[in-house]
Design an enzyme around this catalytic site. Structure first.
Site, PDB file in Angstrom:
ATOM      1  N   ARG A  40     -19.459  -3.060  -2.793  1.00  0.00           N
ATOM      2  CA  ARG A  40     -18.829  -3.994  -2.044  1.00  0.00           C
ATOM      3  C   ARG A  40     -19.655  -5.083  -1.892  1.00  0.00           C
ATOM      4  O   ARG A  40     -19.197  -6.404  -1.667  1.00  0.00           O
ATOM      5  CB  ARG A  40     -18.187  -3.499  -0.846  1.00  0.00           C
ATOM      6  CG  ARG A  40     -16.955  -2.815  -1.027  1.00  0.00           C
ATOM      7  CD  ARG A  40     -16.230  -2.372   0.461  1.00  0.00           C
ATOM      8  NE  ARG A  40     -15.093  -1.920   0.001  1.00  0.00           N
ATOM      9  CZ  ARG A  40     -14.480  -0.892   0.672  1.00  0.00           C
ATOM     10  NH1 ARG A  40     -14.919  -0.549   1.817  1.00  0.00           N
ATOM     11  NH2 ARG A  40     -13.226  -0.441   0.283  1.00  0.00           N
ATOM     12  N   LYS A 206       2.755  10.108  -2.205  1.00  0.00           N
ATOM     13  CA  LYS A 206       3.986   9.952  -1.512  1.00  0.00           C
ATOM     14  C   LYS A 206       5.007   9.053  -1.969  1.00  0.00           C
ATOM     15  O   LYS A 206       4.624   7.793  -2.197  1.00  0.00           O
ATOM     16  CB  LYS A 206       4.033   9.621  -0.108  1.00  0.00           C
ATOM     17  CG  LYS A 206       3.412  10.811   0.720  1.00  0.00           C
ATOM     18  CD  LYS A 206       3.243  10.370   2.223  1.00  0.00           C
ATOM     19  CE  LYS A 206       2.904  11.654   3.228  1.00  0.00           C
ATOM     20  NZ  LYS A 206       2.940  11.146   4.453  1.00  0.00           N
ATOM     21  N   GLY A 375      -7.611   1.564  -4.730  1.00  0.00           N
ATOM     22  CA  GLY A 375      -7.380   2.947  -3.972  1.00  0.00           C
ATOM     23  C   GLY A 375      -8.031   4.128  -4.982  1.00  0.00           C
ATOM     24  O   GLY A 375      -9.108   4.061  -5.674  1.00  0.00           O
ATOM     25  N   GLY A 398      -4.795  -0.378   0.693  1.00  0.00           N
ATOM     26  CA  GLY A 398      -3.482  -0.969   1.335  1.00  0.00           C
ATOM     27  C   GLY A 398      -2.990  -2.485   1.040  1.00  0.00           C
ATOM     28  O   GLY A 398      -1.993  -2.853   1.043  1.00  0.00           O
TER      29      GLY A 398
END
Ligand code: AMP
Length: 418
Positions: A40, A206, A375, A398
């Site tokens: 990062r 999900k 992700g 997200g």
């Protein structure tokens, strides 16, 4: 509306408040916090180098972990200042606060090209509350605002949103950094008018997490390939038996609607036809969170449409992987979000690896544009050593998902328009 970028702004001699994502994994070693992965930090270097070359006076702000408004020493950004100084090969000043007199005095003393890193903004609860008074204090030292923290742009926090508002209210510019610009280009513009065939690969745990993304992509994609536990909710909705697989019975209606929309729009919507399954056995132990620990025993291939009652599906099978790879091979644009199985366990990683290889082949051999939507798919690609062989890997989790859903991210909305 296109956003102003750091390339468009005259920053010479100006104090530029740059929000970066330095939420790096750290570990305590011999009483000191050590950075385990500096990716990062590395990703912000192009923006910082550009700002240095343009003569900006750089004030970096970031969060680390979740200190919840306390000065938690293990979440200090001080080690990041040292690491950044190493990586950018110039001094990086550090102040053990992000607002107040000390910050103001150090910021005032900066010369063109100097860098100052502020302490963790989440040492204050006002950061996540996007408290106006706090944002104003952060903004006090800045003439220009730059946001390069795409991964935090879906949150309206003081340093991601509030500061931009204060800077622009005073007539200053708020611009996207180079990393942010690339995210907006690949997850936004490139997918707006994709070269066809446009193949979307969706996996993960999900359906309910991804339904808005599925819905939006059903309007753009030619083919959608589904894997991961998510596939079993679709199978359940179609009337198949899913055994002990991770399913969301509450989401079957949503799955049915997605299948109907795919049929209506002529989007090919593929589900696994074979699966790697295993029998979960309760070990009687509990994990750190107090949840029972299961051992996956007797992992095996299941080629039947139904999954046996005692078994759980953990990966797509080899036939599905082959079928998906064939579709991917013909793609001109690929978007991938979510692993094909529980890839953290080597027994269930083959489907994800096969898809990763097909994505890389399509990019390298056929010039397909491959965009990895953040992700766990990024983790899986890196694990397979293929991270540098795709067109773009998002740095957001997200944030990527929300952006792909078509939502306007607060951290992006607050930037000045071109
Ligand atoms: P997501 O954050 O929704 O993209 O989900 C990623 C997680 O889903 C990873 O940790 C995977 O291990 C998990 N996962 C994928 N497939 C399965 C599966 N068939 N059963 C259980 N977990 C799965």
């Amino acid at each position: 509306m296109a956003k102003l970028t750091v390339n468009d702004v005259d920053v010479r001699g100006k104090r530029v408040f740059v929000r970066v994502d330095y939420n790096v994994p750290m570990e305590e070693k011999d009483g000191q916090m050590v950075i385990n992965d500096a990716t990062r930090i590395k990703e912000t270097l192009p923006t910082l180098e550009l700002l240095i070359n343009k003569g900006a006076r750089i004030i970096l702000a970031a969060h680390l972990g979740r200190p919840k408004g306390t000065r938690e020493p293990s979440m200090s950004l001080r080690p990041v200042a040292a690491k950044l100084a190493d990586m950018i090969r110039r001094p990086v000043a550090f102040v053990d606060d992000c607002i107040g007199e000390k910050v103001e005095n150090t910021a005032k003393a900066l010369k063109d090209g100097d860098i100052l890193l502020l302490e963790n903004v989440r040492y204050y609860n006002e950061e996540e509350a996007n408290d106006a008074a706090f944002a104003e204090k952060l903004a006090k030292v800045a003439e220009i605002y730059v946001n390069d923290a795409f991964g935090a742009a879906h949150r309206a926090h003081a340093s991601t949103e509030g500061v931009a508002r204060f800077v622009t209210k005073r007539g200053g510019k708020a611009a996207a950094g180079l990393l942010m610009e690339r995210e907006l280009k690949f997850l936004g513009d490139e997918l707006e008018h994709p070269a066809r065939p446009f193949v979307v690969i969706l996996g993960g745990a999900k359906v309910s997490d991804k339904i808005r993304v599925i819905d939006r992509l059903l309007e753009k994609a030619d083919t959608i390939l589904v894997g991961g536990a998510m596939a079993y909710t679709f199978k359940l909705a179609m009337g198949y038996k899913t055994g002990k697989s991770l399913v969301e019975p509450d989401a079957t209606q949503v799955a049915v609607r997605a299948l109907a929309k795919a049929a209506e729009r002529g989007v090919r919507f593929l589900l696994p036809t074979d699966n790697v399954i295993a029998t979960p056995v309760d070990t009687g132990k509990v994990n750190k969170k107090g949840k029972p620990v299961f051992e996956m025993q007797n992992s095996r291939l299941n080629t039947a449409a139904d999954i046996p009652e005692d078994a759980e599906g953990f990966d797509i099978g080899p036939d599905t992987a082959k079928r998906y790879a064939e579709v991917i091979r013909h793609a001109k644009t690929i978007l991938w979000n979510g692993p094909m199985g529980m890839f953290e366990d080597a027994r269930f990683a083959e489907g994800t690896t096969a898809v990763a290889k097909a994505v890389v082949d399509a990019s390298q051999q056929n010039g397909a544009k491959s965009i990895i939507g953040g992700g766990d798919s990024v983790k899986a690609l890196n694990k397979a050593g293929l991270g540098d062989k795709v067109t773009f890997m998002s740095t957001g989790g997200g944030a990527s998902l929300e952006f792909l859903e078509g939502a306007e991210l607060p951290g992006v909305a607050a930037l000045s328009n071109k």
